[in-house]
Design an enzyme around this catalytic site. Structure first.
Site, short mmCIF file in Angstrom:
data_model
loop_
_atom_site.label_atom_id
_atom_site.label_comp_id
_atom_site.label_asym_id
_atom_site.label_seq_id
_atom_site.Cartn_x
_atom_site.Cartn_y
_atom_site.Cartn_z
N SER A 28 63.91 -5.55 10.20
CA SER A 28 63.59 -4.19 9.78
C SER A 28 62.31 -4.17 8.92
CB SER A 28 64.78 -3.57 9.06
OG SER A 28 64.61 -2.18 8.89
N HIS B 168 70.65 -0.40 15.06
CA HIS B 168 69.60 -1.11 14.34
C HIS B 168 70.01 -2.56 14.08
CE1 HIS B 168 65.99 -1.38 12.01
NE2 HIS B 168 66.58 -1.43 10.83
N ASP C 77 63.99 -5.72 15.28
CA ASP C 77 63.96 -4.26 15.21
C ASP C 77 63.14 -3.78 14.02
OD1 ASP C 77 64.68 -1.99 16.71
OD2 ASP C 77 66.16 -1.41 15.23
#
Length: 444
Positions: free
Chosen positions: A148, A242, A172
């Site tokens: 992230s 996610h 991601d």
């Protein structure tokens, strides 16, 4: 390496084992000031994190060194995947695994504040690498796994070294505040010698735009199987897609027998339609595999352009999907539109089913149609095949699909035999079961 450098030791304040910063929602409400800690794990003590002094500690850079960088922590909680990832990496080879703990700075209700801290974290990592590697070793052996916001931190570190870091994996990469930014404001393929990116939440917390040499789009990059599709599911609704990216990466270490291959294609829609099932034009050694071993395809990228890579998964570990291509040649006088359901049965009577993504195809006389079929289970030997043709019409006449040849090609296991059936008639909404035979060499 100099003799002095080969004698480098770990400078530790004590022999205690340290863990990830333990915070809670109360800390988040009050707010946290950025504090970066580096926790070193080695094979000598896999379960014990050595707290490195950013100013004084040195590491043995003759070993591969992997940095794991987490992202935004809105509740201050411990990342559930962190320990497992570190342990699995150490099981692969003798290396340094460094967890970059910036929970103080990532744990806040204000996401923009956490995002603004990413460059500050990157500066501290750059300084640490300057002291340990630059002038003493090679950045080739440095590998950063960024999750992230952590993906962008890895990118910023790579930029500071002009892309000379060996590898970055963006898990991601965070989308909010980073979407459509210039490449120096986010992770980019120029940030390391090899950058691979996994996308699982492009319509939420992740980012859709390609950022690596290879970009893997799981199930098109959004709406992962097994994740809730309604807000009443609570926290899982917001984080499941996610977080799936890191579990896919961990799976590549945990279940090596389940190699998730991905296929280059212009779009996910084309991939679903069965138009992209070959990798030879871009990757001579075969389709790239998601996760830890993706860098084995690095050499394929030097001479030819690449495309985004697409694949499907199941709803739980080990996430593997078994792909087949169903080739059909028909002899109806008029075109027929519809989709086909297929079931496979093995010798013991077990059944696995695919519905071809419910994509309607046009079947024209003597024109071969390719359908992408995916199954949750792998049958080494198939004893029977069932097909059912449907146009989706509730009312009106029932049609027939007259097949000259049906061929089932294993895509995941291409070394297996192709299975065929000749002269077959499918009546709409009627399941037809038959015993396949090994295909003959025919010219059509």
């Amino acid at each position: 390496f100099s003799t002095v450098f080969l004698c480098f030791f770990f400078f530790l304040e004590d022999n205690k084992c340290y863990g990830f910063t333990d915070l809670n929602f109360g800390n988040v409400l009050v707010g946290t000031k950025l504090n970066v800690k580096l926790l070193l794990y080695t094979r000598e003590k896999e379960d014990c994190g050595f707290l490195l002094d950013l100013e004084k500690s040195t590491i043995n850079v003759t070993k591969k060194t992997i940095f794991i960088i987490h992202g935004y922590r809105p509740t201050g909680s411990y990342p559930v995947w962190l320990d497992k990832l570190a342990q699995l990496l150490l099981s692969k080879e003798d290396m340094n695994v460094i967890i970059v703990d910036w929970n103080e700075g990532a744990a806040t209700l204000l996401y923009p504040l956490a995002a603004s801290n990413t460059k500050k974290v990157a500066v501290k990592l750059k300084d640490f690498l300057d002291k340990n590697v630059v002038g003493h070793g090679s950045l080739d052996s440095v590998y950063m796994i960024g999750v992230s916001l952590g993906a962008h931190i890895a990118g910023f570190v790579g930029q500071m070294f002009n892309g000379s870091i060996g590898r970055i994996t963006g898990v991601d990469p965070a989308g909010p505040l980073f979407k459509n930014k210039p490449k120096d404001e986010r992770l980019d393929s120029s940030d390391a010698q090899f950058v691979d990116v996994i996308h699982t939440d492009t319509n939420g917390l992740g980012s859709e735009e390609p950022m690596g040499h290879i970009d893997f789009y799981s199930n098109g990059g959004k709406n992962q199987p097994g994740c809730p599709d309604h807000v009443f599911a609570g926290k899982e609704y917001f984080v499941c897609d996610h977080r799936r990216a890191i579990f896919l990466f961990i799976n590549s270490l945990k279940n090596p027998q389940c190699n998730i291959s991905a296929y280059p294609c212009t779009s996910y829609k084309d991939f679903q339609h069965g138009n992209c099932y070959s990798c030879e034009d871009f990757f001579p050694k075969g389709c790239p595999v998601l996760g830890y071993h993706a860098d084995e395809w690095k050499s394929s990228l030097k001479s030819k352009p690449y495309k985004n890579l697409y694949f499907h998964t199941t709803n739980k570990e080990p996430f593997c999907v078994q792909y087949y291509i169903l080739d059909i040649i028909t002899w109806n006088k008029r075109p027929r539109w519809g989709d086909i359901m297929i079931k496979l049965t093995n010798a013991s009577g077990s059944i696995t089913e695919s519905k071809m993504n419910r994509v309607a195809k046009e079947f024209q006389k003597y024109k071969e149609v390719h359908l992408l079929a995916k199954f949750q289970h792998d049958f080494e030997k198939i004893s029977r095949i069932s097909l059912k043709f449907s146009t989706g019409n509730v009312f009106g006449p029932k049609y027939k699909l007259r097949i000259i040849r049906m061929r089932l090609r294993p895509l995941t296991k291409p070394e297996r035999s192709h299975l065929c059936r000749y002269d077959l008639i499918l009546e709409e909404n009627t399941e037809v079961e038959f015993r396949p035979i090994t295909c003959k060499d025919l010219e059509m």
